[in-house]
Every structure is written in C-alpha cells, then in structure tokens.
Design a protein around this motif. Sequence first.
Motif, PDB file in Angstrom:
ATOM      1  N   HIS A  56       0.819  -1.206   0.000  1.00  0.00           N
ATOM      2  CA  HIS A  56       0.000   0.000   0.000  1.00  0.00           C
ATOM      3  C   HIS A  56       0.859   1.266   0.000  1.00  0.00           C
ATOM      4  CE1 HIS A  56      -2.884   2.986   1.756  1.00  0.00           C
ATOM      5  NE2 HIS A  56      -3.604   2.454   0.789  1.00  0.00           N
ATOM      6  N   VAL A  58       0.464   4.256   1.139  1.00  0.00           N
ATOM      7  CA  VAL A  58       0.634   5.011   2.383  1.00  0.00           C
ATOM      8  C   VAL A  58       1.722   4.375   3.239  1.00  0.00           C
ATOM      9  CG1 VAL A  58      -0.494   5.822   4.478  1.00  0.00           C
ATOM     10  CG2 VAL A  58      -1.791   5.700   2.363  1.00  0.00           C
ATOM     11  N   VAL A  59       1.664   3.032   3.340  1.00  0.00           N
ATOM     12  CA  VAL A  59       2.666   2.317   4.116  1.00  0.00           C
ATOM     13  C   VAL A  59       4.043   2.571   3.529  1.00  0.00           C
ATOM     14  CG1 VAL A  59       3.409   0.066   4.944  1.00  0.00           C
ATOM     15  CG2 VAL A  59       0.987   0.497   4.525  1.00  0.00           C
ATOM     16  N   ARG A  99       0.210  -4.727  15.642  1.00  0.00           N
ATOM     17  CA  ARG A  99      -1.126  -4.341  15.182  1.00  0.00           C
ATOM     18  C   ARG A  99      -1.297  -4.638  13.695  1.00  0.00           C
ATOM     19  NH1 ARG A  99      -1.555   0.913  17.089  1.00  0.00           N
ATOM     20  NH2 ARG A  99      -1.430   1.829  15.016  1.00  0.00           N
ATOM     21  N   LEU A 100      -0.240  -4.431  12.933  1.00  0.00           N
ATOM     22  CA  LEU A 100      -0.319  -4.691  11.490  1.00  0.00           C
ATOM     23  C   LEU A 100      -0.046  -6.156  11.162  1.00  0.00           C
ATOM     24  CD1 LEU A 100       1.384  -1.547   9.942  1.00  0.00           C
ATOM     25  CD2 LEU A 100      -0.945  -1.875  10.742  1.00  0.00           C
ATOM     26  N   LYS A 101       0.205  -6.959  12.189  1.00  0.00           N
ATOM     27  CA  LYS A 101       0.485  -8.383  12.010  1.00  0.00           C
ATOM     28  C   LYS A 101       1.680  -8.624  11.090  1.00  0.00           C
ATOM     29  CE  LYS A 101      -4.313  -9.788  12.791  1.00  0.00           C
ATOM     30  NZ  LYS A 101      -5.470 -10.487  12.265  1.00  0.00           N
ATOM     31  N   ASP A 165      -8.919 -12.338  20.501  1.00  0.00           N
ATOM     32  CA  ASP A 165      -9.517 -12.999  19.336  1.00  0.00           C
ATOM     33  C   ASP A 165     -10.208 -14.285  19.753  1.00  0.00           C
ATOM     34  OD1 ASP A 165      -8.507 -11.029  17.764  1.00  0.00           O
ATOM     35  OD2 ASP A 165      -7.055 -12.268  16.694  1.00  0.00           O
ATOM     36  N   PHE A 168     -13.332 -13.606  21.655  1.00  0.00           N
ATOM     37  CA  PHE A 168     -14.407 -13.192  20.758  1.00  0.00           C
ATOM     38  C   PHE A 168     -14.993 -14.388  20.006  1.00  0.00           C
ATOM     39  CE2 PHE A 168     -15.752 -11.459  16.542  1.00  0.00           C
ATOM     40  CZ  PHE A 168     -16.909 -10.877  17.011  1.00  0.00           C
ATOM     41  N   HIS A 222     -17.662 -14.549   6.519  1.00  0.00           N
ATOM     42  CA  HIS A 222     -17.364 -13.610   7.600  1.00  0.00           C
ATOM     43  C   HIS A 222     -17.677 -14.144   8.989  1.00  0.00           C
ATOM     44  CE1 HIS A 222     -16.251 -10.350   4.903  1.00  0.00           C
ATOM     45  NE2 HIS A 222     -17.139 -10.894   4.100  1.00  0.00           N
TER      46      HIS A 222
ATOM     47  N   SER B 302     -10.365  -7.419  17.060  1.00  0.00           N
ATOM     48  CA  SER B 302     -10.499  -8.777  16.520  1.00  0.00           C
ATOM     49  C   SER B 302     -11.278  -8.767  15.213  1.00  0.00           C
ATOM     50  CB  SER B 302     -11.219  -9.690  17.529  1.00  0.00           C
ATOM     51  OG  SER B 302     -10.480  -9.793  18.718  1.00  0.00           O
ATOM     52  N   VAL B 303     -12.381  -8.044  15.195  1.00  0.00           N
ATOM     53  CA  VAL B 303     -13.240  -8.034  14.014  1.00  0.00           C
ATOM     54  C   VAL B 303     -12.596  -7.263  12.866  1.00  0.00           C
ATOM     55  CG1 VAL B 303     -15.409  -7.105  13.096  1.00  0.00           C
ATOM     56  CG2 VAL B 303     -15.409  -8.375  15.243  1.00  0.00           C
ATOM     57  N   SER B 305      -9.528  -6.329  12.340  1.00  0.00           N
ATOM     58  CA  SER B 305      -8.273  -6.882  11.874  1.00  0.00           C
ATOM     59  C   SER B 305      -8.528  -8.066  10.922  1.00  0.00           C
ATOM     60  CB  SER B 305      -7.496  -7.289  13.117  1.00  0.00           C
ATOM     61  OG  SER B 305      -6.293  -7.859  12.807  1.00  0.00           O
ATOM     62  N   ARG B 306      -9.481  -8.925  11.280  1.00  0.00           N
ATOM     63  CA  ARG B 306      -9.865 -10.036  10.409  1.00  0.00           C
ATOM     64  C   ARG B 306     -10.456  -9.540   9.095  1.00  0.00           C
ATOM     65  NH1 ARG B 306     -12.103 -14.808  10.637  1.00  0.00           N
ATOM     66  NH2 ARG B 306     -13.973 -13.864   9.893  1.00  0.00           N
ATOM     67  N   GLU B 307     -11.370  -8.584   9.201  1.00  0.00           N
ATOM     68  CA  GLU B 307     -12.067  -8.116   8.000  1.00  0.00           C
ATOM     69  C   GLU B 307     -11.111  -7.384   7.063  1.00  0.00           C
ATOM     70  OE1 GLU B 307     -14.868  -9.046   6.946  1.00  0.00           O
ATOM     71  OE2 GLU B 307     -15.525 -10.091   8.756  1.00  0.00           O
ATOM     72  N   THR B 309      -7.946  -8.086   6.725  1.00  0.00           N
ATOM     73  CA  THR B 309      -7.187  -9.145   6.059  1.00  0.00           C
ATOM     74  C   THR B 309      -7.994  -9.735   4.902  1.00  0.00           C
ATOM     75  OG1 THR B 309      -6.139  -9.658   8.174  1.00  0.00           O
ATOM     76  CG2 THR B 309      -5.931 -11.306   6.443  1.00  0.00           C
ATOM     77  N   LEU B 310      -9.282 -10.004   5.143  1.00  0.00           N
ATOM     78  CA  LEU B 310     -10.131 -10.540   4.078  1.00  0.00           C
ATOM     79  C   LEU B 310     -10.236  -9.557   2.916  1.00  0.00           C
ATOM     80  CD1 LEU B 310     -13.046 -12.131   6.164  1.00  0.00           C
ATOM     81  CD2 LEU B 310     -11.403 -13.349   4.726  1.00  0.00           C
ATOM     82  N   GLU B 417      -9.314   1.415   2.095  1.00  0.00           N
ATOM     83  CA  GLU B 417      -8.637   1.725   0.824  1.00  0.00           C
ATOM     84  C   GLU B 417      -7.267   1.085   0.725  1.00  0.00           C
ATOM     85  OE1 GLU B 417      -8.822   5.975   0.789  1.00  0.00           O
ATOM     86  OE2 GLU B 417     -10.568   5.979  -0.526  1.00  0.00           O
ATOM     87  N   GLY B 418      -7.004   0.121   1.582  1.00  0.00           N
ATOM     88  CA  GLY B 418      -5.746  -0.611   1.456  1.00  0.00           C
ATOM     89  C   GLY B 418      -4.802  -0.444   2.627  1.00  0.00           C
ATOM     90  N   HIS B 419      -5.049   0.544   3.474  1.00  0.00           N
ATOM     91  CA  HIS B 419      -4.139   0.704   4.596  1.00  0.00           C
ATOM     92  C   HIS B 419      -4.371  -0.408   5.623  1.00  0.00           C
ATOM     93  CE1 HIS B 419      -1.817   2.324   7.857  1.00  0.00           C
ATOM     94  NE2 HIS B 419      -1.361   3.280   7.059  1.00  0.00           N
ATOM     95  N   PRO B 420      -3.301  -1.140   5.991  1.00  0.00           N
ATOM     96  CA  PRO B 420      -3.490  -2.329   6.817  1.00  0.00           C
ATOM     97  C   PRO B 420      -3.817  -2.048   8.280  1.00  0.00           C
ATOM     98  CG  PRO B 420      -1.163  -1.953   6.409  1.00  0.00           C
ATOM     99  CD  PRO B 420      -1.909  -0.948   5.590  1.00  0.00           C
ATOM    100  N   ASP B 421      -3.715  -0.818   8.717  1.00  0.00           N
ATOM    101  CA  ASP B 421      -3.934  -0.514  10.131  1.00  0.00           C
ATOM    102  C   ASP B 421      -5.403  -0.166  10.360  1.00  0.00           C
ATOM    103  OD1 ASP B 421      -3.823   0.266  12.741  1.00  0.00           O
ATOM    104  OD2 ASP B 421      -2.016   1.491  12.502  1.00  0.00           O
ATOM    105  N   GLU B 423      -6.756   1.107  12.871  1.00  0.00           N
ATOM    106  CA  GLU B 423      -6.944   2.403  13.532  1.00  0.00           C
ATOM    107  C   GLU B 423      -7.067   3.523  12.507  1.00  0.00           C
ATOM    108  OE1 GLU B 423      -4.276   3.366  16.639  1.00  0.00           O
ATOM    109  OE2 GLU B 423      -5.116   1.838  17.956  1.00  0.00           O
ATOM    110  N   TYR B 424      -6.413   3.339  11.400  1.00  0.00           N
ATOM    111  CA  TYR B 424      -6.472   4.307  10.311  1.00  0.00           C
ATOM    112  C   TYR B 424      -7.916   4.443   9.807  1.00  0.00           C
ATOM    113  CZ  TYR B 424      -4.923   6.385   5.858  1.00  0.00           C
ATOM    114  OH  TYR B 424      -4.713   7.195   4.787  1.00  0.00           O
TER     115      TYR B 424
END
Lengths: 450, 450
Positions: A56, A58-59, A99-101, A165, A168, A222, B302-303, B305-307, B309-310, B417-421, B423-424
Amino acid sequence: MTEKPGLSIWESTPEASLVQSRGILTQIVHEHVDALVGKFYSVFLTHSEGSTFLSHSVVNDRLHSSLRRWLLDLVQTDPDGDLSGFDARQIKIGEVHARLKIPNHLVMEGMTLLKSEISRRVAQNNPDAVQVATTLILLGELVDYSMRLMTRSYVTDTTRRVQTDEAFRLFSLGQDINLERETQRAALMEWSQSVLFGLLGRGNKTLPVSLSASPFGLWVRHRAALLFQGSPILRSIEKLMIEVDEDLLPSIDSETPSSIVALQERMDEVKFHLNDLFQAAANVENGTDPLTRALNRRFLPSVLSREITLAKEGPSELSVLMVDIDHFKSINDTHGHSVGDIALSHTAATLLDFVRVSDFVFRYGGEEFLIVLVETGRTEALTIAERIRQRLAALDIPLSEHENLKITASIGVATFEGHPDYEYLINAADRALYEAKRSGRNRVIEACAA
Amino acid sequence: MTEKPGLSIWESTPEASLVQSRGILTQIVHEHVDALVGKFYSVFLTHSEGSTFLSHSVVNDRLHSSLRRWLLDLVQTDPDGDLSGFDARQIKIGEVHARLKIPNHLVMEGMTLLKSEISRRVAQNNPDAVQVATTLILLGELVDYSMRLMTRSYVTDTTRRVQTDEAFRLFSLGQDINLERETQRAALMEWSQSVLFGLLGRGNKTLPVSLSASPFGLWVRHRAALLFQGSPILRSIEKLMIEVDEDLLPSIDSETPSSIVALQERMDEVKFHLNDLFQAAANVENGTDPLTRALNRRFLPSVLSREITLAKEGPSELSVLMVDIDHFKSINDTHGHSVGDIALSHTAATLLDFVRVSDFVFRYGGEEFLIVLVETGRTEALTIAERIRQRLAALDIPLSEHENLKITASIGVATFEGHPDYEYLINAADRALYEAKRSGRNRVIEACAA
C-alpha cells in the motif's frame, strides 16, 4: 548484567576506540542512508512474505521515512547516555508491527540486511582490523538491542490480541448456536428457491445472484470463518459454492432437467457439510469429555504450565497421578463397548468425587486419566493414589440386577522436582504407570528420580 | 530474495573469501567453545530475568551441552548446502523455548552476547580488515538466520498456547459461576467457624489451620487466579489472607474480644471482595453491552483486523460507519439518565435490526456506535448510512402514554482503501463524524481520501 543489556562492548573496549567507532557508524549511515533504505526496499518488495506488507502506497511512504528516521536515531543515540527515549520508540515500533500483524521474524530479516549493508561499507573505508571489528560489534549490539525491545512489545501485544480474538470467537460460538444453524439452513434454502423461481417465472432470462454473494455466502466468509477457524469442512463448503457459482449457475436451464438435478445435488451436499460443521465444532469446543466429564486433554498444557510456574515460585508442591484401568481391553472384548463405557464413567466419577475443587482430572487417553494434585507433596500424593486404588477396587459397577463388574487400576505417581518442562513431569508419571503395569497391575508406583 | 534468506553475504562476496571466513569461524568456535559457553553462563546466571530459567540443575546440565552442540552445529553447517536439517533443529529449539516460556528477547540477548564474544576473538587473530569484516558479517547472518527460525516457531507456539489458555479460562468461567461463588463463600465461613470452635472448645490450645492452607486458600491460588487473571481484587484478597494468617491467627485468644472482632472484620472484608470479584468478572467478560446488546468494544480489533485481512486478500470491500446520537447530553440533562438509556437502547435496536447477520454493531462510546459493514463499498455504505439516518429520525421513542422522544444522529462513513492498520480506518470514520457534527448534525459525511 549491566543496565545496558547487550551492550557488552561498552565494558570491554577502551573509550577512545568506542568513540571512534560511533563516529564511523554515524558518518556511514548519514552518507548512505538513502542507499540503505533503497536496498531494503529492493529486497523486500520482491520478498515472498514481505512484499504483501509493503504494497500500500501510504505504508510505503511512511515506512520509507520511518526507516530513515530509525537509522539516524540508531547512530545518533548515545548508548552510554539516557536511553529511555530511544527505548520508548523501539517499543512503539514493536506495537505497530503487532497491530499490522507484520511477523517479527520478517523484521529481524530486515535488520540483518541493514547490518550487513552497513558493515560492508565500514570495511571499505577502514584498514584497521581491530577498529573495524569494534565498529561491527557496536553496530550489531545496537541493532540487536533495538530488535529485542521491538520483539518484547511485539510478543506482548500479539499474545494479548490472540487472547482477545479467542475470547471473541468463543463468545460468538456461545451465542445461540442451534439458532444460527437453522438460520443458515434457511438462508441456503431461500437462495436455491429464488434460483428455481427465477428459472420458472422469468423464463431463465436473468442470471440469479450467485450463492457466494447471497446472505449465506456472506455468512460463510465472515461469520463461519470466525466460528469454525480453519475447519476443513468449511473449505469444502467454500469449494462447493465456487462450483455452483462458476460451473452450474451460468448454464442452468429449466428445460434441461439434468442441470436442475445437479444443483439439487450440490445443495444437498452443502446442507450435509453445514450439519457436519456444527457437529464437529460441538465436539471440539467441549471443555470436558462428554462420557466421563473429565477435562479435555487439550487443556492439560494450560493447567500444568500454570501450576509448574506456581510451584516454582512458591514453596508449594505439585504432583501428578496417571491412572489406568487394568485389563480394559478384555472388559470391552468380554462385555462389549457399552460396558466399557460404563466402567469409564464410574471410574471418572470416583476420581472427580475424590479430588478437591482445586485439583484437575483429565481424560488422558482411552482408559487413562491424569490427575493434577496442587500443593501436594510426594508422601501425600502416594497416600491419595493408594486410596484411589482401593476405592476403585472396592467399586461394584452394576451391569444388571444380578451382575456387578469389578475393576482395578494401576497408578503412576510423579512429583514436581524443579524441571520447568511439564512434559518431563507427565513422562515421569507415565514411566511409573508402565512400571506398575509391568510389575503386576492394581498397584501404585512412584516415579524414580531423574 | 534467494532461497537462503538473510545470507545475503553469499551473493556479494567472492567464494574464496567466504571459504576462508568459514574456516576462521570454525577454528575459533572449536577452540573457544568452552570459554564461550562459560561466558554465556557467567552473564546469564546473574541476569535479573534470565537467571530464573537456569536455576534447575537438569536444565543447567542440558543447556550447557545443547549450547555447545548448537555452536558447533552453527559453524559446521554449510550455508551453501542443504539446510533442512539445520532448519529443523532451530525450529525445535524455538518450540522448546515456547513450552518453557523462555522469553524470545532473552534468547536474542544471549545470541548477541555470543556474536560479540566470537567477533572479538576473530579480530584478535586476523590483521586483514576486509577478511575480518567478511567473517563478522557471515557470523551475524548465520546466527540471525538461526534466531529467525527460532523466533518464528516460538511465536507460533506461544500464540497457540495463549489461545488454548484463554479457551480454558473461559470454559472454566462458563461453568456454573454462581454455584462457584456460593461454594467459596461457604468454604470461607467454614474456615472461620472452625477457628471459633477451636478457640471455644479446645481452650485455645492448638493453632488452627491457616486460611491460606484451607480449601478457600487453595481455591484462591489455583482456581481464582485462573478465572480472574490479574484482577487487583484478587490481590487484595491474597493480602488479607496473609494478614489473617500472619498477624491475627498467632495471637487470637477467646479471652481477648478485640482479637475476635479483628478476625470478624477481616472475614467481612474478604467476603466483600469475593462478591466484587465475581461482579467485576461478569462485567468484563460480557461480549455485549447489557444495555444496548451491541458488541463490546474490546472485540473491535479482533473483528476489524480479520475483516481487513479478508478485504486485502480478496476483491471484496469493507466500510465502517460511526454513528453518534445528536445532542445526547441535553437529552440526559432534560429528561434524566433513564430516558438517555431508553434512547440508547432504541437506537441500538434500530441499528441491529438494520444490518445483515454478517455485519457487526459495536458500542463504541457513550452515545456512539460503530458499524462494520462487510463486503460493502463506498456507494452502498453511503446509501445504508443515509437510510439509517432517516430511520433514526423517524423513530418515535415512547416515554409515556402521551410523550414521544425524537432523536437524530450524525454518521461518519469510511471505506477501506488498502491501509493495513484498522486504527487508520476508525480514525477516518471518526473525522467524518466530527465533520458531520460540525456542519450541523443529522447528516451523513464521507471521509475524505487520506
């Protein structure tokens, strides 16, 4: 160790030489910082594992500037001065990676690359072997020190995340799971019905919405993926969905009965897998063995690992009993498996009844139970084991109005003696049990010292 | 990258020089292996964190010989040859560290120490600066390569363990927790009663069993410590138990009423804390907010971060809505908190009713909800947000027979939009919400591109 862990070079090298090495490092990093960052990118953008994290834009931009900043920070920081600011920055980086794994071993790979690149440049400009070595050792210790701090916070935050995780996932599973199963069966039916109505009503003009895009498909991707993490059954369902959407749906036709039959068959398969999925989860997630109500063996590491830590820290002792029903195979062979099950559940009930609320009884194997006795030393454990042996031998297990089954058990006893590996303790109890079996069964044998 | 990740020196150095460097390393390690292992021990036996892992004699003996073996293995292995055996050994070591809970950063510290010790010796015997640098780079890359493999398996096994530990903890909490509370209240009462009977009946001759050694004490240390991990209330109970056992019990006397009163007071305190403990756990462990039935915010990472990744892996999109009730403070001020609560629960019910089974509604803050819309792009998310806004504005929330409350909400929308964080993404939705508030409330605002 000193207050600057890992910077052992500080103690063993004359100060003048260190000052010179810091100067060399500072100069080289300042001069080559763009080349170093560039090299880093050229390697990791084609790296099989690393490239996904750099894709990405931004990264990319951010990492570019933060890698630059990190390199300059590294050589500007005085290892002999106050490191608290530097430390805090490394810890923060580790948290972001968590956080970004971004896997820690990948970051370590990048660090090694940077060390090698800088080292090469140091040697090019300096003919003094001892000075080169001092500089390279200093560089290694500085970078490794930073990497250790990152690793520590990475591991802390990653384990915390994994814990949440799992909480949850189990919370989601704990919601009304039967309702969820029926809801999703209905969603599946609803989709196939809409396909059929579409075919009949609108004369096969419009292509129906795909199964993947239906509420059922969304659920599979999901929610089910969360609930049934990594289940092979779930993968089968996903495969079937793709088959339906890509192979069947485009050519389905109300005039071609075989295409309708094919759809029906696939639907039946999905339904069948869906049932299996919920069934398998019910079995795996059980904390206790349904037959004996003893704890599931998968929790044994959690319990023993905790109890060993407690025993190591305090004065309290810890013992383990391995209990195995004698001649269980012949009980099964003579009376059938249902009688074997009765023997198992009576044995387990006796054990569970016998121990204190703070002890743990696990179903360890077929006819084998493992008991964790907290705050129990060698002598006490042997006494308890002997009482359990007697209690089991005295059991009259009713098979019918006129027939009782008698059983005996062999017991191996092991007491924690300081070895931090729980497998060591289990193996000791296992060997003692083997010895009890070998020497005639229906007896208690203590593990010999390692 | 090449198939030998991290051994970049292999590509950039003439082979003759590498062969020579390997020879130097092999010779130095063989010659100094005992001194290296000795140094390692002298440092880590006085190391604040490391010494606890080296205390047991079995570990000591084993680690001594395995460290020796590891060093020889390192220099004997040909980095240009088949590394599969070497790799497997490093992975195994990482697994053992995970099982023994030896922190990875501690192992890394030991590695740095060994690298520095070997490096120093390389420089002492060699006047050629370039050859010294090549040897030190090779050493660094070899050790770091081993450390990476250890780290990878350490992290994998540690996260798996943490996952099982959490599952076990939640399983234990899921057992009948009310029964557990009452059982332990009773165990506590039983102990204090036995102390009192002992005092009265036997004329204060025998010292009663300590509270710590009673079934209640065992429960606190072994079960409560598992169930209520790290709870400060639990620590208060443990402190009270020590006070009772060390300060009160030795001097208790039926002739001294004040000593009896002091015991009673302490018992009341323990009981009070025990109630608190169970109460606090009930609040924390809730997956949903009791008032609104929206998901607990602690599951948001948890949610999302998973989503994310998907969404990163597939073509599907992901959007987030931040929904905030307008002028909530004035609702509370005008009508009181109970009306505020009614507004919250109606809002949440509307949101929960609106979204699909695969979406997630979180209580994010006081009057703020966060909705995760899976497989939902920008346009669709804006449409959904607008519908939610209208639906909320149309609500008639009944306060009494004649009075309805009207509310409105502001909504910020952000699309992945592609940023893996994650929090962003949350921050983007938050900024959009702020903009919706600022520009007049009761509206939907989309986050602007970063």
